[in-house]
Enzyme design. Structure first.
Site, PDB file in Angstrom:
ATOM      1  N   THR A 155      -8.214 -27.293   4.911  1.00 58.43           N
ATOM      2  CA  THR A 155      -8.323 -25.884   4.545  1.00 58.43           C
ATOM      3  C   THR A 155      -7.774 -24.953   5.616  1.00 58.43           C
ATOM      4  O   THR A 155      -7.879 -23.746   5.491  1.00 58.43           O
ATOM      5  CB  THR A 155      -9.784 -25.503   4.270  1.00 58.43           C
ATOM      6  OG1 THR A 155     -10.593 -26.072   5.285  1.00 58.43           O
ATOM      7  CG2 THR A 155     -10.219 -25.997   2.930  1.00 58.43           C
ATOM      8  N   LYS A 173      -8.336 -25.243   9.218  1.00 59.34           N
ATOM      9  CA  LYS A 173      -9.173 -25.002  10.394  1.00 59.34           C
ATOM     10  C   LYS A 173      -8.355 -25.110  11.684  1.00 59.34           C
ATOM     11  O   LYS A 173      -8.437 -24.237  12.546  1.00 59.34           O
ATOM     12  CB  LYS A 173     -10.347 -25.981  10.422  1.00 59.34           C
ATOM     13  CG  LYS A 173     -11.293 -25.787   9.260  1.00 59.34           C
ATOM     14  CD  LYS A 173     -12.491 -26.689   9.331  1.00 59.34           C
ATOM     15  CE  LYS A 173     -12.166 -28.148   9.133  1.00 59.34           C
ATOM     16  NZ  LYS A 173     -11.630 -28.460   7.796  1.00 59.34           N
ATOM     17  N   THR A 174      -7.564 -26.161  11.781  1.00 58.66           N
ATOM     18  CA  THR A 174      -6.721 -26.331  12.962  1.00 58.66           C
ATOM     19  C   THR A 174      -5.744 -25.169  13.076  1.00 58.66           C
ATOM     20  O   THR A 174      -5.524 -24.619  14.155  1.00 58.66           O
ATOM     21  CB  THR A 174      -5.927 -27.649  12.846  1.00 58.66           C
ATOM     22  OG1 THR A 174      -6.826 -28.686  12.514  1.00 58.66           O
ATOM     23  CG2 THR A 174      -5.220 -27.961  14.147  1.00 58.66           C
ATOM     24  N   GLU A 203      -7.769 -39.278 -24.424  1.00 57.51           N
ATOM     25  CA  GLU A 203      -7.471 -37.986 -23.793  1.00 57.51           C
ATOM     26  C   GLU A 203      -7.629 -36.821 -24.786  1.00 57.51           C
ATOM     27  O   GLU A 203      -8.150 -35.771 -24.435  1.00 57.51           O
ATOM     28  CB  GLU A 203      -6.047 -37.984 -23.214  1.00 57.51           C
ATOM     29  CG  GLU A 203      -5.823 -38.981 -22.071  1.00 57.51           C
ATOM     30  CD  GLU A 203      -6.757 -38.774 -20.892  1.00 57.51           C
ATOM     31  OE1 GLU A 203      -7.192 -37.620 -20.671  1.00 57.51           O
ATOM     32  OE2 GLU A 203      -7.063 -39.757 -20.201  1.00 57.51           O
ATOM     33  N   HIS A 223     -11.263 -35.903 -25.177  1.00 60.77           N
ATOM     34  CA  HIS A 223     -11.731 -34.943 -24.167  1.00 60.77           C
ATOM     35  C   HIS A 223     -11.320 -33.521 -24.560  1.00 60.77           C
ATOM     36  O   HIS A 223     -12.132 -32.600 -24.567  1.00 60.77           O
ATOM     37  CB  HIS A 223     -11.087 -35.234 -22.809  1.00 60.77           C
ATOM     38  CG  HIS A 223     -11.651 -36.415 -22.099  1.00 60.77           C
ATOM     39  ND1 HIS A 223     -12.977 -36.546 -21.823  1.00 60.77           N
ATOM     40  CD2 HIS A 223     -11.054 -37.511 -21.558  1.00 60.77           C
ATOM     41  CE1 HIS A 223     -13.174 -37.682 -21.156  1.00 60.77           C
ATOM     42  NE2 HIS A 223     -12.017 -38.287 -20.987  1.00 60.77           N
TER      43      HIS A 223
END
Ligand code: ADP
Ligand code: ZN
Length: 604
Positions: free
Chosen positions: A207, A209-210, A425, A428
């Site tokens: 996300t 952070k670094t 599928e 669903h």
């Protein structure tokens, strides 16, 4: 830190070498430097030579005039005088105004060049060789005891700024204060405020952070030390601790600066006092705590740490005076995803049809790293098909690639399997579409993926939802069961294709009861706590065995109810189910629009 002496190698050998270097230097280099003879003359001589038109090149420095005679036999210097017409007279004398006449070296300088410089070179060489030998003799663990290998980034090479990190506005807001403090610490100390020593960046992997930590250093224009928590944990007890010491020593010398410890949970895990616990890790953690207590606030060293399992950190790390500020770095929302896509798309050539809003909507739940990956994957796809621009189709396909894996080109799926997958599928999707509250599908494909999935349904949510109603969760469970329900109705047989559906349906049903208080029996009592919020969301039960039994019973009941509902929906729409499934079976892919069109058509 334990200093290790270099082994006693034949030192005489090095001294011999030094003598040789000095000798060569004196023989070859010095004469070259001294070639131009330097003559210091008075200003009268200079004037006389000018009048005699005996000036070759001339150079005016701030403190002296350097010049040569016509024949360039020597270099002369003289002092500066207030001599208004000088330039003109020199010009008339045919002098060349130069800039590059070698500055005459002073005797002191020449000693330095011929003796001291070679010595310095020699010493540096000796140390280098010595270090190499040390390394070879015992390897880093025996000799280079606990030297930290923190990478130092200087801002100019990294150059990451807040603008490069899209979305994450709340996190940036928090971090801007740090930047402001590093720019102008006095503003804070005047009021008596002190910066937190440590900030904990908390959030799922990928996300940014670094990136945010680097951006703080980039914005504040200070050095950036980075080290991963796992690098501290070494084979031998005590080495991690000495690395920590070393890192902080370096940082204090370079203050103001940012120290970034990635994956701090690797060293900061709760000390659980188990017998035979991890001594090395505990020592490392203790050292980190000691170091953090050791320096006063406001000394310009700011420690940022990142983790995706904050709950596992030792409470000693998170108490005030250490990592006392927590900056959540969450998965981006719709607007955030769009912004991240745009940041990364700056690097690629786009066709006019690209609509990032749609892409961002399709890629719900992805992290910044995945979005970066989607953009790159799209660019690669464009290259593969010999185009010079990236199109919307490239980006759309990449979402599937990043989430579900590449298409398996030579996948073995028999005809009957393909039929089953089509029905599954569509099952669903049809259940989802018939329940007014469920999100409509964006696209269904039944091309096998390298991740193992045989089909892929892309659900599109209109914007991000923060809250879900009980009804919506139930509908979702029904949708999960829709695939299996279709198989049952059409083939009277069931397959293993529903294992993932089962898992997710169960998870939702369980959460409804144990965490969301959505059952009559248990009301608003928490039966479970989430222990691992950012990695999969593992939970632990917190109730008696009797209650557990009751919960399990209720979960089964809930899923059964929804399964029955799904079956009923499909039975009621059997015609559409067949129609849609055969469309998918033939085309292998169906878009949301095609789906809705077939669904809306009069049956006939
Ligand atoms: P983390 O440290 O949280 O695991 P990183 O900072 O290493 O994540 O991010 C990995 C990559 O993902 C970055 O190099 C960047 O390309 C991309 N990325 C992640 N978040 C963002 C964001 N908010 N804006 C732009 N790019 C991002
Ligand atoms: Zn399924």
């Amino acid at each position: 830190m334990k200093e290790v002496k270099s082994p006693k190698k034949p030192l005489i050998y090095y001294y011999g070498m030094a003598m040789l270097i000095i000798f060569l230097f004196n023989m070859v280099v010095s004469p070259m430097l001294m070639k131009g003879r330097i003559v210091e003359v008075d200003y009268g001589t200079f004037m006389k030579m000018t009048d005699e038109k005996n000036i070759g090149r001339v150079q005016m420095d701030s403190a002296e005039i350097i010049f040569t005679d016509k024949e360039e036999t020597a270099i002369y210097t003289t002092g500066i005088m207030n001599d208004p017409g000088l330039t003109e007279r020199l010009y008339d004398a045919g002098a060349v105004f130069a800039k590059d006449i070698e500055r005459p070296t002073s005797p002191l300088m020449s000693i330095f060049l011929s003796v001291i410089l070679p010595m310095l070179i020699f010493i540096a060489l000796g140390q280098y060789v010595g270090r190499k030998l040390t390394e070879r003799a015992g390897g880093p663990n025996a000799m280079m005891f606990g030297k930290s290998n923190a990478k130092v980034y200087v801002q100019s090479t990294e150059g990451i700024h807040f603008d490069d990190v899209a979305g994450e506005d709340e996190a940036k807001e928090s971090l801007k204060e740090i930047v402001d403090y590093l720019h102008n610490p006095k503003k804070y100390t005047d009021v008596g405020a002190s910066m937190p020593k440590g900030l904990l960046l908390v959030g799922p992997p990928g996300t940014g952070k670094t990136m945010l930590a680097k951006a703080v250093a980039g914005e504040a224009n200070v050095p950036f030390f980075s080290m991963s928590g796992s690098e501290f944990v070494e084979m031998f007890v005590g080495m991690g601790a000495s690395k920590v010491r070393d890192l902080f020593k370096q940082a204090k010398e370079k203050a103001p600066c940012i120290v970034f410890i990635d994956e701090i949970d690797a060293i900061g895990k709760k000390r659980d006092g188990q017998i035979g616990g991890n001594d090395e890790r505990e020592q490392t953690l203790n050292q980190l705590l000691t170091e953090m207590d050791g320096f006063e606030g406001n000394n310009g060293v700011i420690i940022l740490a990142a983790t995706n399992r904050p709950e596992s950190l030792d409470p000693a790390l998170t108490r005030p005076g250490r990592f006392d500020r927590r900056v959540p770095v969450e998965l981006p929302d719709l607007a955030g995803r769009e912004a991240i896509l745009k940041v990364h798309a700056k690097k690629i050539r786009l066709s006019d049809d690209v609509d990032f809003h749609t892409i961002a909507r399709m890629a719900s739940g992805t992290s910044g790293a995945e979005l970066a990956n989607i953009v790159n994957e799209a660019a690669l796809r464009a290259v593969r098909s010999d185009r010079t621009v990236v199109t919307q189709a490239d980006l759309e396909e990449s979402i599937e690639v990043v989430i579900a894996g590449y298409q398996k080109k030579n996948a073995i799926m028999s005809d009957s399997e393909k039929k089953v997958v089509s029905y599954h599928e569509i099952g669903h999707a049809l259940v989802a579409a018939m329940q007014s509250h469920s999100a409509p599908v964006q696209k269904i494909t039944i091309i096998p993926r390298t991740s193992g999935a045989l089909g892929y349904t892309m659900q599109v949510e209109q914007g991000d939802k923060v809250l879900m109603t009980k009804q919506e969760i139930e509908n979702k469970i029904a949708t999960f069961t829709g695939g299996r329900a279709a198989e049952e109705i059409v083939f009277g047989e069931i397959t293993t294709g529903a294992s993932n559906d089962i898992e997710q349906a169960t998870k939702l049903a369980r959460a409804m009861i144990t965490r969301y208080g959505m059952s009559e029996e248990f009301d608003m009592v928490a039966m479970e706590t989430v222990t691992n919020q950012y990695l999969g969301g593992d939970t632990t039960l917190a109730c008696s065995a009797d209650t557990q039994k009751e919960i399990d019973r209720r979960v089964v009941e809930l899923v059964k109810e929804q399964h029955e509902k799904a079956r009923q929906i499909l039975k009621d729409n059997r015609g559409k189910l067949d129609e849609l499934a055969s469309f998918l079976y033939e085309k292998e892919t169906i878009t949301g629009e095609e789906f809705m069109e077939i669904l809306g058509k009069e049956e006939g």
